[in-house]
Design an enzyme around this catalytic site. Structure first.
Site, mmCIF file in Angstrom:
data_model
loop_
_atom_site.group_PDB
_atom_site.id
_atom_site.type_symbol
_atom_site.label_atom_id
_atom_site.label_comp_id
_atom_site.label_asym_id
_atom_site.label_seq_id
_atom_site.Cartn_x
_atom_site.Cartn_y
_atom_site.Cartn_z
ATOM 1 C CG ASN A 1 -3.566 1.903 -1.358
ATOM 2 O OD1 ASN A 1 -2.348 1.769 -1.255
ATOM 3 N ND2 ASN A 1 -4.109 3.091 -1.323
ATOM 4 C CB THR B 1 -0.918 0.046 1.244
ATOM 5 O OG1 THR B 1 -0.093 0.272 2.394
ATOM 6 C CG2 THR B 1 -1.715 -1.237 1.416
ATOM 7 C CB CYS B 2 0.058 4.735 -0.890
ATOM 8 S SG CYS B 2 -0.225 4.303 -2.595
ATOM 9 C CG ASP B 3 -0.057 4.071 5.887
ATOM 10 O OD1 ASP B 3 0.930 4.744 6.240
ATOM 11 O OD2 ASP B 3 -1.080 3.946 6.569
#
Ligand SMILES: Cc1ncc(COP(=O)(O)O)c(C=O)c1O
Length: 397
Positions: free
Chosen positions: A381, A342-344
């Protein structure tokens, strides 16, 4: 995780990779992929029931409610610990007699009690007067366990902060159960999950036995059931107390009073953990601040949710480590960061973790991924849940 543990896991996984034809499964399903082996659930069930003779084991459905896992428990003759109406339905779908279920959520809506009762559940748990009053006017064939709180500083999840009556309040809760007109059955507790000591079992059980005596003297009612809950730990990267140590402590405290009680347990993690293996792939590799990062196609918001929710850290190995011919040197490997998809930025599965050199497309393996993994994952996401394939060939051990 030391070298010996890593080698032990490699040996067990090497045999499994062949038995379950991981290469074929990855070719057919791609990654990420969870491989569920119901035989591992049955093996863990047999191990635990051998260690705790006389105990009725109620599998904590929340750990892994997959029908293949539930069926394995049902075929072993086991019971179920359900906590919600959805879990009642998951067990009911198996077609087993519902008196094999106990409903262990101490706080629930009257509609959840109605649903469980209509489905055939007769044993429920409460931990405070308000919950006991919810049973007022209901059928006296309902049996109530009063859940007690015992702190466990050695546990990863100390459930006593959220649930359970303090010992000093237990008599009052029992009075409310009696006033509500249903049957008082006894007491339950949960010593917390992934504890590093067996002592909390000793303390909780000893105090519960004392409380049974007190309640009998004070209120004239006998507790005939004691439920020691779950909490039996699993050795992920590092060794944890074994089931025999816990069983030994329980046996020692029960002593000659064992025959006075119907004895229950609610194991979740111990029965489910070894039942699933995660195969995930490297989708990208970068050097950041002089350190190597590998990006995997599963992460903290997916199957590795146990890292986020429980601070439990599963072992991670490269598939190539299982290949005898390439050698398995460890000491000269560079510690790397393994990140999720994910982008986290918190989506990091492991930091400073020794891995052999990896490239895009290489497969990474995590055993012991059955309990509290996929159930607590999210769709952040837009990433779908990791598919589970069922394969019937044996567990990690
Ligand atoms: C009431 C209850 N019983 C049993 C369990 C299962 O515990 P474990 O997976 O540690 O065995 C839990 C876990 O949260 C629980 O809340």
């Amino acid at each position: 995780m030391n070298h010996a543990r890593r080698q032990q896991l490699r040996d067990a996984l090497r045999a499994q990779a062949v038995r379950h034809s991981w290469a074929d499964l990855v070719a057919a399903h791609r990654t990420p992929l969870l491989i569920l082996d119901p035989n591992a659930v049955s093996a863990a069930y047999r191990r635990l029931s051998g260690a705790l003779p006389g105990f009725h084991l109620h599998y904590a459905v929340k750990a892994l409610p997959h029908p293949a896992a539930l069926t394995a428990i049902a075929l072993c003759g086991g019971g179920f610990d359900v906590a919600t109406s959805a879990e009642v339905d998951q067990v009911r779908a198996l077609g087993v007699p519902m008196n094999r279920c106990i409903h262990t959520h101490p706080v629930k809506k009257p509609a959840d009690i109605d649903h469980a009762y209509r489905s055939g559940v007769r044993t429920f748990v409460v931990d405070n007067p308000v919950e006991a009053q919810k049973f007022s006017g209901r059928d006296p064939d309902i049996e109530i366990l009063v859940r007690l709180a015992f702190t466990n500083p050695t546990a990863k999840s100390d459930l006593s902060t959220k649930f359970g009556a303090e010992l000093a309040d237990a008599e009052l809760v029992v009075k409310h159960v009696l006033d509500s007109g249903v049957t008082f059955a006894g007491f339950s507790f949960h010593v917390g999950s992934q504890g590093t000591s067996v002592q909390p079992y000793r303390v909780a059980l000893r105090s519960t036995l004392d409380l049974c005596g007190h309640v009998e003297r004070a209120l004239g009612v006998r507790a005939h059931t004691i439920d020691i809950g779950g909490g039996i730990p699993v050795s992920y990267r590092d060794p944890m107390p074994g089931v025999d140590q816990i069983a030994g402590a329980v046996d020692e405290v029960l002593g000659d009073r064992r025959g006075q009680f119907r004895l229950l347990a609610e194991p979740g993690r111990f029965l489910a953990a070894d039942a699933m293996i995660l195969l995930t792939s490297v989708v990208g590799t970068a050097t950041r601040g002089g350190k190597v990062w590998h990006y995997l196609d599963d992460g903290l918001y997916g199957s590795y949710s146990n890292i986020l929710t429980e601070d439990v850290h599963p072992p991670i190995l490269a598939m190539r480590e299982l290949d005898d011919t390439r050698g398995t040197g460890l000491d000269d490997w560079e510690p790397v960061t393994l990140a999720g998809p994910t982008c986290d930025s918190i989506d990091v599965v492991a930091r400073d973790y020794p891995m052999p050199p990896l490239k895009v497309g290489d497969v990474v393996v995590s055993p012991l991924m059955g309990a509290y993994t996929t159930v607590t994952s999210s769709r952040f996401n837009g990433i779908p849940a990791t598919p589970i394939v069922v394969s019937n060939q044996g567990g990690t051990g």
